[in-house]
Design an enzyme around this catalytic site. Structure first.
Site, mmCIF file in Angstrom:
data_model
loop_
_atom_site.group_PDB
_atom_site.id
_atom_site.type_symbol
_atom_site.label_atom_id
_atom_site.label_comp_id
_atom_site.label_asym_id
_atom_site.label_seq_id
_atom_site.Cartn_x
_atom_site.Cartn_y
_atom_site.Cartn_z
ATOM 1 N N GLU A 34 0.838 -1.209 0.000
ATOM 2 C CA GLU A 34 0.000 0.000 0.000
ATOM 3 C C GLU A 34 0.867 1.252 0.000
ATOM 4 O O GLU A 34 1.800 1.363 0.794
ATOM 5 C CB GLU A 34 -0.915 -0.026 1.223
ATOM 6 C CG GLU A 34 -2.306 0.464 0.935
ATOM 7 C CD GLU A 34 -3.052 -0.403 -0.068
ATOM 8 O OE1 GLU A 34 -3.172 0.036 -1.241
ATOM 9 O OE2 GLU A 34 -3.515 -1.490 0.295
ATOM 10 N N SER A 68 -24.177 7.579 -16.970
ATOM 11 C CA SER A 68 -23.832 6.498 -16.045
ATOM 12 C C SER A 68 -25.080 6.015 -15.330
ATOM 13 O O SER A 68 -25.863 6.838 -14.841
ATOM 14 C CB SER A 68 -22.818 6.999 -15.016
ATOM 15 O OG SER A 68 -22.741 6.087 -13.932
ATOM 16 N N GLY A 123 -16.116 4.679 -4.303
ATOM 17 C CA GLY A 123 -15.489 5.240 -3.113
ATOM 18 C C GLY A 123 -15.297 4.247 -1.984
ATOM 19 O O GLY A 123 -15.187 4.640 -0.836
ATOM 20 N N SER A 129 -12.734 3.897 -9.735
ATOM 21 C CA SER A 129 -12.154 4.910 -10.632
ATOM 22 C C SER A 129 -11.310 4.259 -11.726
ATOM 23 O O SER A 129 -11.483 4.567 -12.909
ATOM 24 C CB SER A 129 -11.335 5.933 -9.836
ATOM 25 O OG SER A 129 -10.335 5.312 -9.066
ATOM 26 N N ASP A 173 -3.788 0.630 -9.448
ATOM 27 C CA ASP A 173 -5.186 0.272 -9.691
ATOM 28 C C ASP A 173 -5.437 -0.020 -11.164
ATOM 29 O O ASP A 173 -6.108 -0.989 -11.526
ATOM 30 C CB ASP A 173 -6.115 1.409 -9.234
ATOM 31 C CG ASP A 173 -6.001 1.697 -7.742
ATOM 32 O OD1 ASP A 173 -5.309 0.936 -7.049
ATOM 33 O OD2 ASP A 173 -6.605 2.687 -7.299
HETATM 34 P P1 ADP Z 1 -12.642 4.304 -5.632
HETATM 35 O O1 ADP Z 1 -11.763 4.271 -6.828
HETATM 36 O O2 ADP Z 1 -12.001 3.707 -4.432
HETATM 37 O O3 ADP Z 1 -13.999 3.733 -5.868
HETATM 38 P P2 ADP Z 1 -12.379 7.122 -6.064
HETATM 39 O O4 ADP Z 1 -12.687 8.306 -5.224
HETATM 40 O O5 ADP Z 1 -10.993 6.963 -6.546
HETATM 41 O O6 ADP Z 1 -12.851 5.836 -5.239
HETATM 42 O O7 ADP Z 1 -13.298 7.112 -7.341
HETATM 43 C C1 ADP Z 1 -14.703 7.213 -7.198
HETATM 44 C C2 ADP Z 1 -15.234 8.242 -8.163
HETATM 45 O O8 ADP Z 1 -15.110 7.735 -9.511
HETATM 46 C C3 ADP Z 1 -16.704 8.507 -7.989
HETATM 47 O O9 ADP Z 1 -16.928 9.474 -6.996
HETATM 48 C C4 ADP Z 1 -17.090 8.999 -9.364
HETATM 49 O O10 ADP Z 1 -16.725 10.347 -9.539
HETATM 50 C C5 ADP Z 1 -16.212 8.150 -10.279
HETATM 51 N N1 ADP Z 1 -16.903 6.945 -10.749
HETATM 52 C C6 ADP Z 1 -16.463 5.682 -10.646
HETATM 53 N N2 ADP Z 1 -17.343 4.812 -11.209
HETATM 54 C C7 ADP Z 1 -18.364 5.541 -11.684
HETATM 55 C C8 ADP Z 1 -19.588 5.235 -12.358
HETATM 56 N N3 ADP Z 1 -19.934 3.979 -12.645
HETATM 57 N N4 ADP Z 1 -20.389 6.265 -12.696
HETATM 58 C C9 ADP Z 1 -20.067 7.526 -12.408
HETATM 59 N N5 ADP Z 1 -18.935 7.878 -11.785
HETATM 60 C C10 ADP Z 1 -18.085 6.911 -11.409
HETATM 61 MG MG MG Z 2 -9.906 5.293 -7.010
#
Ligand code: ADP
Ligand code: MG
Length: 388
Positions: A34, A68, A123, A129, A173
């Site tokens: 990590e 989305s 999140g 992401s 990632d």
């Molecule tokens: P993690 O990668 O751990 O889930 P992040 O904060 O890095 O958390 O990424 C999450 C963000 O990515 C969401 O808040 C959104 O902005 C975007 N995101 C990811 N998947 C989607 C989706 N399927 N639809 C819309 N936005 C998304």
């Molecule tokens: Mg992320």
């Protein structure tokens, strides 16, 4: 209905035609390693079943459109050729950023219609992401007939997140999402970008990998990741090395003595010991030894993140402690920190099995009046792929 059918159906409803193709890229769990990726060190993630599906076709209008299923009722439009960082904000920046990064790299991608649907919780530190970035990058490259390998796509996706979204993440990632293989971990040397798959099939050993999304409220910690990264860069600078990767475990004590303050010492100690733990886990699993042997290393990784890197929060620490008390072989937070998910290596069944450990964590949360966590058992799955 499968996710791919759902995405394709949504596309037809919105656009009145079938998509030209459907692509998918998974989220990931990091087994260990990590905050080592931006220190040019080692990471050992696996792709998971939860994934982002993208139904896509060349745009018929003058602009790109993105919808989305996780953001119903919102369609974001932009012109690919006019994209600059900041022009698209919010969730759609993860999509626009990928088209921008492709074009910045000289690839002639035009406007596209995209419909996104993801089963990766957003999140939860399971990298929704990277899943959306890698799925969109695969779709855009596929539609334009641009031949990019998995690592090239991962790097473009990382560029999108770094320079378009503005999140200074490492490359783990995206590499996990692109290079995942069923029953295999993705062992990455983030300096050379060498990827080696390491067998990870727990079924023969009566074990399971339990993931628990703590659903912890996200603290206001936007700057913390960048702050850790800066600490590591400062420590490397004071030590006269390119990155903390260059300090071996044997050199750690000497190196710590040279650093200017305790915070930098703690940050460096986490990164150097974490790199060593990754390599030891790879040795154990690669040699065919009992996977239980990695348990103490997972737990030591958690202690290092809690005490030295200071990226855990009470929801995460309580979940790890409850899992260990219930008999988990090892447990740690997974992902960047300040909430998110934990993993626990557990017996598949029995009194200290996945169900029992999940129940113990639920119980610990309920005693504190916290929102119930979301546990699931996972295994290593396929990385990004074209579905239709
Ligand atoms: P993690 O990668 O751990 O889930 P992040 O904060 O890095 O958390 O990424 C999450 C963000 O990515 C969401 O808040 C959104 O902005 C975007 N995101 C990811 N998947 C989607 C989706 N399927 N639809 C819309 N936005 C998304
Ligand atoms: Mg992320």
């Amino acid at each position: 209905m499968s996710e791919q059918e759902h995405a394709a159906q949504l596309f037809e409803e919105l656009h009145g035609r079938a998509p030209a193709g459907v692509w998918a890229a998974p989220g990931r769990v990091n087994l260990i390693g990590e905050h080592t990726d931006y220190n040019e060190g080692f990471v050992l993630p696996l792709a998971i079943r939860q994934r982002c599906v993208v139904a896509a076709a060349p745009a018929t209008g003058a602009q790109s459109s993105v919808t989305s299923a996780q953001r119903p009722g919102e369609t974001i439009r932009f012109t690919a050729a006019d994209l600059t960082p900041g022009a698209v904000e919010g969730w759609a920046a993860y999509v626009a950023g990928v088209l921008w990064a492709l074009r910045e790299a000289g690839h002639d991608v035009g406007d596209v219609d995209l419909v996104v649907d993801s089963t990766v919780p957003l999140g939860a530190s399971l990298s929704s992401s990277a899943a959306i970035e890698c799925a969109v990058a695969s779709a855009a490259a596929g539609l334009a007939g641009i031949d990019l390998d998995a690592t090239q796509i991962a790097l473009l996706a990382q560029r999108a997140e770094n320079d378009y979204v503005g999140m200074p993440c490492g490359v783990m990632d995206q590499m996990a999402s692109m290079h995942g293989k069923p029953g295999q971990l993705v062992f990455i040397d983030t300096r050379t970008l060498d990827v080696r798959n390491v067998p990870f099939d727990l079924s023969g050993s009566g074990l399971a990998l339990l993931v628990i999304d703590t659903r912890a409220p996200h603290a206001l910690v936007d700057g913390e990741y960048a702050a850790r990264r800066r600490d590591c860069e400062e420590a490397a600078r004071q030590l006269g090395v390119t990155a903390l990767r260059d300090i071996s475990g044997d050199e750690l004590d000497d190196a710590l003595a040279k650093l200017s303050d305790d915070t930098l010492r703690k940050r460096a100690r986490h990164v150097v010991t974490e790199d060593d733990r990754v390599l030891t886990v790879v040795d154990i699993l690669g040699s065919g030894a009992d996977p239980r042997e990695i348990g103490p290393l997972l737990t030591a990784s958690h202690a290092s993140m809690r005490d030295d890197f200071e990226i855990t929060v009470p929801h995460v620490d309580v979940a790890v402690d409850a899992a260990l008390a219930a008999g988990a072989v090892g447990a740690r937070m997974t992902g960047g920190g300040f909430g998110g998910s934990i993993i626990a290596l557990v017996a598949a069944q029995g009194p200290a099995g996945a169900e029992a450990v999940a129940d113990a964590v639920r119980q610990a949360y309920s005693e504190r009046g916290w929102t119930s966590p979301a546990p699931f058992v996972t295994q290593a799955e396929q990385g990004a792929t074209r579905l239709t």
